[in-house]
Every structure is written in C-alpha cells, then in structure tokens.
Scaffold this motif. Structure first.
Motif, PDB file in Angstrom:
ATOM      1  N   ASN A 112      41.968  84.585  43.877  1.00  0.00           N
ATOM      2  CA  ASN A 112      40.665  85.074  44.327  1.00  0.00           C
ATOM      3  C   ASN A 112      39.547  84.714  43.343  1.00  0.00           C
ATOM      4  O   ASN A 112      38.394  84.531  43.749  1.00  0.00           O
ATOM      5  N   GLU A 113      39.900  84.616  42.059  1.00  0.00           N
ATOM      6  CA  GLU A 113      38.897  84.319  41.039  1.00  0.00           C
ATOM      7  C   GLU A 113      38.576  82.831  40.937  1.00  0.00           C
ATOM      8  O   GLU A 113      37.600  82.457  40.288  1.00  0.00           O
ATOM      9  N   LEU A 114      39.394  81.971  41.562  1.00  0.00           N
ATOM     10  CA  LEU A 114      39.123  80.536  41.513  1.00  0.00           C
ATOM     11  C   LEU A 114      37.863  80.221  42.301  1.00  0.00           C
ATOM     12  O   LEU A 114      37.698  80.651  43.443  1.00  0.00           O
ATOM     13  N   MET A 115      36.976  79.456  41.715  1.00  0.00           N
ATOM     14  CA  MET A 115      35.692  79.135  42.354  1.00  0.00           C
ATOM     15  C   MET A 115      35.772  77.870  43.211  1.00  0.00           C
ATOM     16  O   MET A 115      35.087  77.756  44.219  1.00  0.00           O
ATOM     17  N   ASN A 116      36.596  76.922  42.794  1.00  0.00           N
ATOM     18  CA  ASN A 116      36.736  75.674  43.547  1.00  0.00           C
ATOM     19  C   ASN A 116      37.653  75.906  44.751  1.00  0.00           C
ATOM     20  O   ASN A 116      38.848  76.116  44.600  1.00  0.00           O
ATOM     21  N   LYS A 117      37.081  75.860  45.948  1.00  0.00           N
ATOM     22  CA  LYS A 117      37.856  76.215  47.143  1.00  0.00           C
ATOM     23  C   LYS A 117      38.965  75.205  47.433  1.00  0.00           C
ATOM     24  O   LYS A 117      40.017  75.557  47.973  1.00  0.00           O
ATOM     25  N   TYR A 118      38.756  73.925  47.085  1.00  0.00           N
ATOM     26  CA  TYR A 118      39.776  72.912  47.339  1.00  0.00           C
ATOM     27  C   TYR A 118      40.979  73.119  46.414  1.00  0.00           C
ATOM     28  O   TYR A 118      42.128  73.063  46.847  1.00  0.00           O
ATOM     29  N   PHE A 119      40.710  73.359  45.142  1.00  0.00           N
ATOM     30  CA  PHE A 119      41.792  73.642  44.199  1.00  0.00           C
ATOM     31  C   PHE A 119      42.510  74.936  44.569  1.00  0.00           C
ATOM     32  O   PHE A 119      43.724  75.056  44.425  1.00  0.00           O
ATOM     33  N   ILE A 143      44.906  74.186  47.408  1.00  0.00           N
ATOM     34  CA  ILE A 143      46.054  73.415  46.925  1.00  0.00           C
ATOM     35  C   ILE A 143      47.007  74.322  46.142  1.00  0.00           C
ATOM     36  O   ILE A 143      48.229  74.271  46.323  1.00  0.00           O
ATOM     37  N   ALA A 144      46.438  75.152  45.257  1.00  0.00           N
ATOM     38  CA  ALA A 144      47.261  76.063  44.450  1.00  0.00           C
ATOM     39  C   ALA A 144      48.023  77.042  45.339  1.00  0.00           C
ATOM     40  O   ALA A 144      49.218  77.301  45.126  1.00  0.00           O
ATOM     41  N   GLN A 145      47.362  77.581  46.362  1.00  0.00           N
ATOM     42  CA  GLN A 145      48.013  78.524  47.257  1.00  0.00           C
ATOM     43  C   GLN A 145      49.130  77.844  48.051  1.00  0.00           C
ATOM     44  O   GLN A 145      50.191  78.434  48.277  1.00  0.00           O
ATOM     45  N   SER A 146      48.905  76.599  48.468  1.00  0.00           N
ATOM     46  CA  SER A 146      49.935  75.861  49.211  1.00  0.00           C
ATOM     47  C   SER A 146      51.167  75.619  48.353  1.00  0.00           C
ATOM     48  O   SER A 146      52.308  75.778  48.811  1.00  0.00           O
ATOM     49  N   PHE A 147      50.963  75.231  47.082  1.00  0.00           N
ATOM     50  CA  PHE A 147      52.096  74.990  46.187  1.00  0.00           C
ATOM     51  C   PHE A 147      52.846  76.283  45.883  1.00  0.00           C
ATOM     52  O   PHE A 147      54.068  76.279  45.720  1.00  0.00           O
ATOM     53  N   MET A 148      52.121  77.412  45.802  1.00  0.00           N
ATOM     54  CA  MET A 148      52.780  78.694  45.570  1.00  0.00           C
ATOM     55  C   MET A 148      53.587  79.123  46.789  1.00  0.00           C
ATOM     56  O   MET A 148      54.640  79.755  46.668  1.00  0.00           O
ATOM     57  N   PHE A 149      53.094  78.792  47.971  1.00  0.00           N
ATOM     58  CA  PHE A 149      53.731  79.222  49.212  1.00  0.00           C
ATOM     59  C   PHE A 149      54.922  78.339  49.581  1.00  0.00           C
ATOM     60  O   PHE A 149      55.827  78.771  50.297  1.00  0.00           O
ATOM     61  N   LEU A 150      54.941  77.094  49.078  1.00  0.00           N
ATOM     62  CA  LEU A 150      55.961  76.121  49.469  1.00  0.00           C
ATOM     63  C   LEU A 150      57.399  76.576  49.210  1.00  0.00           C
ATOM     64  O   LEU A 150      58.270  76.382  50.070  1.00  0.00           O
ATOM     65  N   PRO A 151      57.731  77.183  48.045  1.00  0.00           N
ATOM     66  CA  PRO A 151      59.136  77.579  47.805  1.00  0.00           C
ATOM     67  C   PRO A 151      59.693  78.544  48.846  1.00  0.00           C
ATOM     68  O   PRO A 151      60.914  78.586  49.045  1.00  0.00           O
TER      69      PRO A 151
END
Length: 314
Positions: free
Chosen positions: A109-116, A119-127
């Motif tokens: 939620n604190e990340l300002m760059n919406k694209y990053f 991407i970060a949320q997708s990599f966390m969700f992948l496992p």
C-alpha cells in the motif's frame, strides 16, 4: 410503535417471506445445495468411528464396536505426538502468517509506483498457484544429498554437504518458511482490501500534522486493521488441529526418520488408512480432530467475546 412493528415483522408467515424474497433464495440455492451435499450429508459417516467397518455391510450395516477404535488410537502411542506437532505448527503458521500478510499488505500500500506495485503483488501471489507436488519436487532437487544444487554449491565452497532429508531438527523452520512463501501473497489480499477501504482523509490529516509514514502505519493503519486481523485469526483457529496435508506429505514424503518432527494428524490418518486399511480407526482419528477444532474455536470465541464482543464470530 417500534415494538408493534417488530412484533408484526416476526409474525410474518414463512411462506409469505419465501414468496416475497424468492429471487434471493433462488440465488442462494446453489451454495445451500453444495453445503448440504458435501458438508452435512457426509457427517452421517461419523458413525464409522464407532463401528468395525465391513465392506459387505457398508457404513450403516457394519457392526458396532463402541470405543474400540479410539482405544486402538491411544494404544498406537503416536496420537499425542501428532496432536502436539499439528498444534505447534499451526500456531506458528497463524501468527507468523498474520505478521507477514499484514506487513506485506502495508508495504504494498505504501508503494507509490503503481507499475512496480502490480509487479510485486503478482510475484507475491504466484507461489499460491504452485501445487505442493511441484514445490516438493523443487525442494528435493535443491536439497538432495547427492545431486542437489545446494550441496553442489557447498562442496564447491569447500564445505561439507548437508543432508536435509536425514536431519529431523531442520524441518520445522523449513516447513514454516514454505507455508509462508506459498500463502503470504494470497493472505495479504484481505488486508490490502481492508486498507483500501479505510478513510483516506485521516491519513491526509495526519500527514498535514507532520506524521511520517511509519507513524501513520503505527497509529492509523495497524489499529484500523485490528478487526480484520481478529476475524482472520479466529477463522484460522477453527482449523488449528487440521494440517496442510499437501505441505507435510509432498515435501517430507514418507520418511520414518522425519516423522517425530513432521508427522501431523492428517498424515497419520492417511497412513493408518493406507497401511492398515482400518477405516474405523481412521474415522475415529478424524472425529477426534474435529472435536478438538470445535472445542478450540468455541473457547477462543468466548474469550474474544468477553474482551470485545465486536470481534467475535458469533
């Protein structure tokens, strides 16, 4: 006037209520049918815990044998061990899971760059979408004593290889890590949704008053997530005596050496059924597990209700 209205509402005939809300009830019917077919009707199989199952007689035609199946469980000497393992592992999964899920949701939620952020949320969700069969195979290829990548690296560095599959004490942190790795991304979605629904004006007001990001997280975000956290913990406690069968079976396999540290009720029941074929004893173990879960969630819910009724499940 209010009492008369309430009395009139409660005296509304059942059929009239059904006729008035038939569309909503129709939408509810698939879920209701599913629950009845797959949750309530199978509960009649509980009688197997008190019977000596015979294939000719079936579930209801087999002879009763009282508490003999439960005595067989106690005589085996492993019931206390697997119960302890299941409880301790789930306590670690629940509380470390809450910390990781809430923490990752706050960081996202604190990340300002919406694209990053995406991407970060997708990599966390992948496992979450990787099955335990695949995860177990990956682990075996990494930590295999003779051909594993990890031991090849240790040998290349001049160190002795590490035999994970013959070291029972190393498995609790490994299993906890695997559980958090696979479930954190999925679990953080609930907390991220709760954060998104918070009133943003209080964060803006705090920022105007000079609160930095850490202070806003500590004094606004975390306290606001407390109701969500309590509900998630209570729901998890309801299954505190039910282990993740895929995690414990597919990664550990059937190693007898590792069983004192990795055996849980679910894998124990599975082995009872496969090795002995005694359906009655397996049903007794499953009933024992369900009773423990019921007692635990009831006591925890009463405790929470006494402290703060708003956080209780019922």
């Amino acid at each position: 006037m209010k009492k008369k209205t309430e009395t009139k509402r409660y005296k509304t005939p059942f059929l009239k209520t059904v006729k008035k809300h038939w569309m909503l009830l129709l939408m509810l019917s698939p879920a209701l049918i599913y629950v009845i077919l797959f949750n309530y009707i199978p509960m009649t199989g509980i009688v197997l815990a008190f019977k000596k199952y015979q294939y000719a007689g079936g579930i209801y035609g087999s002879p009763w044998n009282g508490l003999s199946n439960f005595k067989a469980l106690l005589i085996s000497g492993k019931l206390g061990q697997v119960t302890r393992n299941t409880l301790l592992y789930n306590i670690a999964f629940i509380f470390l899971g809450v910390v990781c899920e809430m923490g990752s949701a706050i960081l996202l939620n604190e990340l300002m760059n919406k694209y990053f952020k995406k991407i970060a949320q997708s990599f966390m969700f992948l496992p979450y979408f990787i099955s335990w069969v695949v995860a177990g195979a990956i682990m075996y290829n990494i930590f295999n004593y003779e051909r594993g990548v990890f031991n090849h690296i240790l040998t290349w560095l001049g160190m002795n290889p590490f035999d994970l599959y013959n070291t029972p004490g190393a498995w609790p942190p490994v299993l906890i890590f695997l559980k958090l790795w696979k479930g954190t991304g999925y679990g953080s979605v609930v907390y991220l949704a709760a954060i998104t629904g918070l009133d943003q004006e209080m964060f803006e007001a705090a920022a105007i008053d000079g609160a930095n990001a850490w202070q806003r997280i500590r004094y606004l975000t975390i306290p606001s997530l407390k109701p969500t956290m309590m509900i998630m913990v209570l729901l998890a406690i309801g299954n505190i005596f039910r282990g993740d069968f895929g995690l414990f079976y597919q990664t550990v396999k059937s190693s007898a050496l590792l069983q004192p540290m990795t055996d849980i009720i679910d894998t124990y029941v599975f082995r009872l059924l496969i090795d002995t074929g005694d359906i009655g004893v397996s049903a007794a173990a499953g009933l024992y597990q369900s009773i423990l879960c019921l007692i635990t969630i009831t006591l925890c819910n009463k405790l929470v209700k006494r402290v703060n009724p708003d956080y209780a499940l019922y």
